[in-house]
Scaffold this motif. Structure first.
Motif, short mmCIF file in Angstrom:
data_model
loop_
_atom_site.label_atom_id
_atom_site.label_comp_id
_atom_site.label_asym_id
_atom_site.label_seq_id
_atom_site.Cartn_x
_atom_site.Cartn_y
_atom_site.Cartn_z
N LEU A 55 11.04 27.34 -12.95
CA LEU A 55 10.96 26.70 -14.26
C LEU A 55 10.36 25.30 -14.21
O LEU A 55 10.05 24.72 -15.23
N ILE A 56 10.20 24.75 -13.00
CA ILE A 56 9.72 23.39 -12.83
C ILE A 56 8.34 23.41 -12.18
O ILE A 56 8.16 24.01 -11.13
N LYS A 57 7.37 22.74 -12.81
CA LYS A 57 6.03 22.65 -12.24
C LYS A 57 5.89 21.43 -11.34
O LYS A 57 5.04 21.38 -10.47
N GLY A 58 6.72 20.41 -11.58
CA GLY A 58 6.69 19.21 -10.77
C GLY A 58 7.86 18.32 -11.15
O GLY A 58 8.42 18.45 -12.24
N CYS A 59 8.25 17.44 -10.23
CA CYS A 59 9.31 16.49 -10.56
C CYS A 59 9.03 15.18 -9.83
O CYS A 59 8.46 15.17 -8.75
N ALA A 60 9.41 14.10 -10.48
CA ALA A 60 9.20 12.76 -9.92
C ALA A 60 10.48 11.95 -10.10
O ALA A 60 10.99 11.82 -11.21
N HIS A 61 11.00 11.44 -8.99
CA HIS A 61 12.14 10.53 -9.02
C HIS A 61 11.56 9.16 -9.39
O HIS A 61 10.67 8.66 -8.71
N ILE A 62 12.04 8.57 -10.46
CA ILE A 62 11.48 7.32 -10.95
C ILE A 62 12.17 6.17 -10.23
O ILE A 62 13.24 5.71 -10.62
N THR A 63 11.54 5.72 -9.15
CA THR A 63 12.06 4.64 -8.32
C THR A 63 11.12 3.44 -8.48
O THR A 63 10.47 3.30 -9.50
N GLY A 64 11.05 2.59 -7.46
CA GLY A 64 10.15 1.44 -7.50
C GLY A 64 8.75 1.88 -7.89
O GLY A 64 8.25 2.87 -7.38
N PHE A 67 7.29 4.47 -13.99
CA PHE A 67 6.61 5.70 -14.38
C PHE A 67 5.21 5.80 -13.78
O PHE A 67 4.87 6.82 -13.18
N PRO A 68 4.37 4.75 -13.90
CA PRO A 68 3.01 4.88 -13.36
C PRO A 68 2.99 5.12 -11.85
O PRO A 68 2.16 5.88 -11.36
N GLY A 69 3.89 4.51 -11.11
CA GLY A 69 3.88 4.61 -9.66
C GLY A 69 4.53 5.85 -9.10
O GLY A 69 4.53 6.07 -7.89
N ASN A 70 5.11 6.69 -9.95
CA ASN A 70 5.79 7.88 -9.47
C ASN A 70 5.27 9.17 -10.12
O ASN A 70 5.04 10.16 -9.43
N VAL A 71 5.06 9.14 -11.42
CA VAL A 71 4.57 10.34 -12.11
C VAL A 71 3.15 10.67 -11.65
O VAL A 71 2.79 11.84 -11.53
N ASP A 72 2.35 9.65 -11.34
CA ASP A 72 0.97 9.91 -10.92
C ASP A 72 0.91 10.75 -9.64
O ASP A 72 -0.05 11.47 -9.41
N ARG A 73 1.94 10.70 -8.83
CA ARG A 73 1.96 11.46 -7.58
C ARG A 73 2.03 12.97 -7.78
O ARG A 73 1.69 13.73 -6.88
N ILE A 74 2.50 13.40 -8.94
CA ILE A 74 2.64 14.84 -9.17
C ILE A 74 1.58 15.38 -10.13
O ILE A 74 1.56 16.57 -10.42
N LEU A 75 0.70 14.50 -10.61
CA LEU A 75 -0.34 14.94 -11.53
C LEU A 75 -1.47 15.65 -10.79
O LEU A 75 -2.01 15.12 -9.84
N PRO A 76 -1.85 16.84 -11.25
CA PRO A 76 -3.03 17.45 -10.67
C PRO A 76 -4.28 16.67 -11.12
O PRO A 76 -4.25 15.97 -12.13
N SER A 77 -5.34 16.79 -10.34
CA SER A 77 -6.58 16.10 -10.74
C SER A 77 -7.01 16.66 -12.10
O SER A 77 -6.81 17.83 -12.41
N GLY A 78 -7.55 15.79 -12.89
CA GLY A 78 -8.01 16.21 -14.22
C GLY A 78 -6.94 16.17 -15.28
O GLY A 78 -7.14 16.70 -16.38
N CYS A 79 -5.79 15.55 -14.98
CA CYS A 79 -4.70 15.48 -15.98
C CYS A 79 -4.19 14.05 -16.12
O CYS A 79 -4.21 13.28 -15.17
N ASP A 80 -3.76 13.72 -17.31
CA ASP A 80 -3.07 12.47 -17.61
C ASP A 80 -1.66 12.81 -18.08
O ASP A 80 -1.43 13.86 -18.67
N ALA A 81 -0.73 11.90 -17.83
CA ALA A 81 0.63 12.04 -18.35
C ALA A 81 0.86 10.94 -19.37
O ALA A 81 0.51 9.78 -19.15
#
Length: 158
Positions: A55-64, A67-81
């Motif tokens: 049910l989960i395509k990706g997950c990001a633990h929001i640490t230091g 949002f920009p420094g953690n969610v970007d790690r799970i984004l496939p190329s060609g996508c924005d969050a």
């Protein structure tokens, strides 16, 4: 709560700018500042069950890095969050830190998690399944953003 990130800035604002001690009462939360800053975060182990059910395509633990420094790690190329900051009400400690420290809202979302400890990326057809899953009901799950075609950016819409 802070969920383990942003403590250096929070401590500086609290002790140097606000001239408060960790024992001082933080009336907005009904605790001391120390209790509020050290409030334990929850274990995200229940998310494993959702992963095993695909049910989960990706997950990001929001640490230091917020949002920009953690969610970007799970984004496939060609996508924005796009994170919709109005989708939840940050805990009072964040308003105190922003107001007292004069921190810009965008910087707040880069430095702190603003009360969101884990971001799950879910296919639109599975949102209700995830929101209703008993495993994560304790987390008060909610939709806080969307993924669109783009260049790998994380945009916090304040």
């Amino acid at each position: 709560g802070l969920h383990t990130n942003g403590y250096s800035l929070a401590g500086k604002i609290l002790t140097e700018v606000a001239q408060k001690s960790y024992a001082d009462r933080f009336d907005d939360a009904g605790t001391s500042f120390g209790e509020e800053l050290l409030r334990p975060h929850r274990s995200y182990a229940p998310v494993l069950e959702l992963m095993q059910r695909d049910l989960i395509k990706g997950c990001a633990h929001i640490t230091g890095g917020g949002f920009p420094g953690n969610v970007d790690r799970i984004l496939p190329s060609g996508c924005d969050a796009y994170i919709e900051a109005g989708a939840w009400e940050p805990d009072p400690i964040f308003r105190f830190l922003q107001r007292t420290g004069g921190v810009e809202w965008q910087e707040m979302y880069r430095t702190f998690n603003m009360g969101i400890g884990m971001v799950l990326v879910v296919d639109g057809s599975h949102v209700e399944d995830v929101e209703g899953a008993g495993e994560i009901g304790q987390f008060d799950p909610r939709v806080i953003g969307r993924i669109e075609r783009g260049g790998g950016n994380v945009v916090v819409e304040v």
